[in-house]
Design a protein around this motif. Structure first.
Motif, short mmCIF file in Angstrom:
data_model
loop_
_atom_site.label_atom_id
_atom_site.label_comp_id
_atom_site.label_asym_id
_atom_site.label_seq_id
_atom_site.Cartn_x
_atom_site.Cartn_y
_atom_site.Cartn_z
N LYS A 31 11.17 -26.90 -15.95
CA LYS A 31 10.71 -27.81 -16.99
C LYS A 31 9.63 -27.16 -17.84
N SER A 51 6.63 -28.37 -20.73
CA SER A 51 5.93 -29.49 -21.36
C SER A 51 5.97 -29.30 -22.86
N GLN A 105 8.88 -33.74 -21.45
CA GLN A 105 9.26 -32.47 -20.85
C GLN A 105 10.70 -32.14 -21.20
#
Length: 88
Positions: free
Chosen positions: A20, A22, A28
């Motif tokens: 992931k 941000s 995300q």
């Protein structure tokens, strides 16, 4: 304003395991090994313990049926605003 630019996001390639990035506060991008880019919104509902997660129904991208970065940030902000008011 997003934490990453579109160019920076596009430079990330799939890996052996999903990971992931941000993109914005509470937003995300999950990149799967097969290259699918899923947008996740993390939020806390007013007065309730713990964080929740919502997957946006469109894949990230600029093609037909996909959602762009600016629209994803706006949708994440809308979801977080509803959660602050206590709407889940």
């Amino acid at each position: 304003m997003p934490l990453l630019t579109v160019r920076a996001i596009e430079s990330h390639r799939p890996k052996d395991q999903p990971y992931k990035l941000s993109l914005d506060r509470g937003l995300q991008l999950r990149i799967a090994p097969d290259g699918v880019r899923t947008l996740l919104v993390r939020y806390t509902v007013k007065g309730r313990p713990g964080q929740r997660q919502y997957r946006l129904p469109h894949e990230y991208g600029e093609g037909e049926g996909q959602i762009r970065l600016a629209a994803a940030c706006a949708e994440a902000a809308r979801i977080r605003a509803l959660a602050r008011e206590g709407i889940d």
